[in-house]
Write a protein that holds these residues in place. Structure first.
Motif, short mmCIF file in Angstrom:
data_model
loop_
_atom_site.label_atom_id
_atom_site.label_comp_id
_atom_site.label_asym_id
_atom_site.label_seq_id
_atom_site.Cartn_x
_atom_site.Cartn_y
_atom_site.Cartn_z
N LYS A 208 0.83 -1.19 0.00
CA LYS A 208 0.00 0.00 0.00
C LYS A 208 0.88 1.25 0.00
O LYS A 208 1.83 1.36 0.78
CB LYS A 208 -0.90 0.02 1.24
N PRO A 209 0.53 2.24 -0.83
CA PRO A 209 1.33 3.47 -0.84
C PRO A 209 1.13 4.30 0.41
O PRO A 209 2.03 5.00 0.85
CB PRO A 209 0.84 4.21 -2.09
N LEU A 210 -0.08 4.23 1.00
CA LEU A 210 -0.40 4.95 2.23
C LEU A 210 -1.36 4.11 3.06
O LEU A 210 -2.10 3.28 2.52
CB LEU A 210 -1.04 6.31 1.93
N GLU A 211 -1.38 4.36 4.37
CA GLU A 211 -2.35 3.74 5.27
C GLU A 211 -3.04 4.83 6.06
O GLU A 211 -2.74 6.02 5.90
CB GLU A 211 -1.65 2.75 6.20
N VAL A 222 14.63 1.92 14.85
CA VAL A 222 14.66 0.60 14.24
C VAL A 222 14.99 0.63 12.75
O VAL A 222 15.80 -0.14 12.26
CB VAL A 222 13.31 -0.12 14.47
N ALA A 223 14.37 1.53 11.99
CA ALA A 223 14.50 1.59 10.52
C ALA A 223 13.97 0.28 9.92
O ALA A 223 13.04 -0.32 10.45
CB ALA A 223 15.93 1.89 10.11
N GLY A 224 14.54 -0.17 8.81
CA GLY A 224 14.10 -1.40 8.19
C GLY A 224 12.63 -1.39 7.82
O GLY A 224 12.06 -0.37 7.44
N ALA A 225 12.00 -2.57 7.94
CA ALA A 225 10.60 -2.72 7.56
C ALA A 225 9.69 -1.87 8.43
O ALA A 225 8.67 -1.35 7.97
CB ALA A 225 10.20 -4.19 7.65
N MET A 226 10.05 -1.69 9.72
CA MET A 226 9.19 -0.92 10.60
C MET A 226 9.09 0.54 10.17
O MET A 226 8.01 1.12 10.12
CB MET A 226 9.67 -1.01 12.05
N LEU A 227 10.21 1.14 9.83
CA LEU A 227 10.17 2.54 9.40
C LEU A 227 9.40 2.67 8.10
O LEU A 227 8.64 3.62 7.91
CB LEU A 227 11.59 3.09 9.25
N GLY A 228 9.58 1.72 7.18
CA GLY A 228 8.82 1.76 5.94
C GLY A 228 7.32 1.74 6.18
O GLY A 228 6.55 2.45 5.51
N ARG A 229 6.89 0.96 7.16
CA ARG A 229 5.46 0.87 7.49
C ARG A 229 4.99 2.12 8.23
O ARG A 229 3.91 2.65 7.95
CB ARG A 229 5.26 -0.36 8.37
N VAL A 230 5.78 2.60 9.17
CA VAL A 230 5.40 3.76 9.96
C VAL A 230 5.22 5.00 9.08
O VAL A 230 4.28 5.78 9.27
CB VAL A 230 6.44 4.02 11.06
N LEU A 231 6.11 5.19 8.12
CA LEU A 231 6.02 6.37 7.25
C LEU A 231 4.65 6.45 6.56
O LEU A 231 4.12 7.55 6.36
CB LEU A 231 7.13 6.34 6.20
N LEU A 255 7.98 3.99 0.11
CA LEU A 255 7.72 4.67 -1.16
C LEU A 255 7.86 6.16 -0.92
O LEU A 255 7.85 6.64 0.21
CB LEU A 255 6.31 4.34 -1.66
N ILE A 256 7.94 6.92 -1.99
CA ILE A 256 8.04 8.37 -1.84
C ILE A 256 6.69 8.99 -1.51
O ILE A 256 6.60 10.15 -1.11
CB ILE A 256 8.62 8.98 -3.14
N THR A 257 5.63 8.19 -1.61
CA THR A 257 4.26 8.70 -1.44
C THR A 257 4.04 9.49 -0.15
O THR A 257 3.44 10.57 -0.19
CB THR A 257 3.27 7.52 -1.50
N PRO A 258 4.47 9.01 1.03
CA PRO A 258 4.21 9.80 2.24
C PRO A 258 4.83 11.19 2.21
O PRO A 258 4.30 12.13 2.80
CB PRO A 258 4.84 8.95 3.36
N GLY A 263 3.32 15.26 2.95
CA GLY A 263 4.31 16.21 3.47
C GLY A 263 5.03 15.72 4.70
O GLY A 263 5.42 16.52 5.57
N VAL A 264 5.23 14.40 4.79
CA VAL A 264 5.92 13.83 5.95
C VAL A 264 7.41 14.16 5.88
O VAL A 264 8.02 14.14 4.81
CB VAL A 264 5.70 12.30 5.99
#
Length: 329
Positions: A208-211, A222-231, A255-258, A263-264
């Motif tokens: 998903k591009p956004l949640e 943490v970074a990794g998968a967690m940061l990708g999900r949090v963004l 993704l660059i979407t957030p 404007g994250v």
């Protein structure tokens, strides 16, 4: 002569060993200020330097310890005089030059910060690099504007996460604390967390591009998968202060979407080479905004002889809160 934790390397096998030894002032590196060390602490980098080095240590024998607090014993710099209380964090001390796992340390004056009023040297090392990093992260979020709603703290039971949780809660924010150790829930709620989130809830990589927007800010260790999900879950115009990479250096699933649709902001936090003025600002904020009773609840006391074991433990993620090393015990 005085005691220090000395790491030696066998040139034939390449293996290292660490033990408490007596060393002399003459063996200390050059510097303008000689400090009688009261306390140090244990960070992930310290674990690396106590062990095989992780590429951080170039020359052996070596005295690790990237943080220390103590009293000036002698100074060739007008900014410091005997009796002054000082703190050192970062500047690659304990990595490329001898550090704080000793009863004395000699450093460049530019590396020191005066101990803020209201803090003891023991409290300063309960804070240490981890707490300074947490405060720098909170300040960076504030500078961008923390939005309404929970502020997420990942790796919340670790050193940075523990201090960030306590500071944010004292400042009046709802804190959602992420941990992979469910047995730490009471510890985190005691620091002020209002919600405990299991790590597994945020480590699944999605396409998903956004949640749904959830978080008004985030301190991420943490970074990794967690940061990708949090963004993907950050509120419009909110910020993530990134301070660590326990989950890997890549931002998996990002993704660059957030950034372009919400404007994250992704804010990188470095404490090692942080300029002097911002260090002073952060330490002053720590003295005023970190609840000392919460700080004390994070503390695990230790001595120089405990450090080899603690170095192994922190690399395995088995150290909770903040270790305070009494180098004179």
């Amino acid at each position: 002569m005085f005691n220090a934790l000395v790491v030696r390397k066998d040139e034939e096998s390449g293996k290292t060993s660490a033990q408490v030894e007596e060393v002399s002032v003459d063996q200390l590196p050059e510097g303008e200020v000689l400090v009688a060390v009261d306390y140090s602490t244990v960070n992930y980098k310290d674990g690396l330097c106590i062990g095989p080095g992780g590429g951080l240590v170039r020359n052996y024998p070596h005295v690790p310890g990237i943080d220390f607090a103590g009293t000036v014993e002698a100074s060739d710099d007008a900014r410091y005089k005997p009796g002054d209380k000082v703190v050192l964090t970062g500047w690659r001390v304990g990595e490329n030059r001898w550090g704080g796992y000793a009863q004395k340390a000699r450093v460049k004056a530019d590396m020191l910060v005066p101990l803020p009023g209201g803090l003891t040297t023991r409290q300063a090392m309960a804070v240490g690099t981890a707490g300074l990093t947490a405060m720098l992260a909170v300040m960076a979020l504030e500078d961008q504007g923390i939005k309404d709603g929970p502020v997420l703290v990942t790796g919340a039971a670790g050193g940075v996460g523990s201090v960030a949780t306590a500071i944010l809660a004292k400042l009046g924010h709802q804190v959602a604390a992420v941990t992979g150790r469910p047995e730490q829930a009471d510890y985190l709620t005691g620091l002020g967390a209002s919600e405990i989130i299991a790590r597994d809830e945020l480590t699944e990589v999605t396409r998903k591009p956004l949640e749904a927007e959830r978080w008004g800010g985030c301190v991420d260790a943490v970074a990794g998968a967690m940061l990708g999900r949090v963004l993907k879950q950050m509120q419009y115009g909110s910020s993530v202060a990134a301070i660590g990479l326990a989950g890997g250096a890549a931002i998996d699933g990002a993704l660059i979407t957030p950034f372009i649709l919400r404007g994250v902001n992704l804010l990188g936090i470095d404490s090692v080479m942080q300029p002097y003025d911002n260090r002073v600002r952060a330490w002053q904020r720590i003295a005023s905004d970190l609840p000392m009773d919460k700080l004390e609840s994070m503390v695990q006391p230790a001595t120089l002889s405990d450090l080899p074991g603690l170095g192994r433990d922190i690399l395995k993620g088995q150290v909770k809160g903040r270790v305070v090393v009494d180098v004179n015990a």
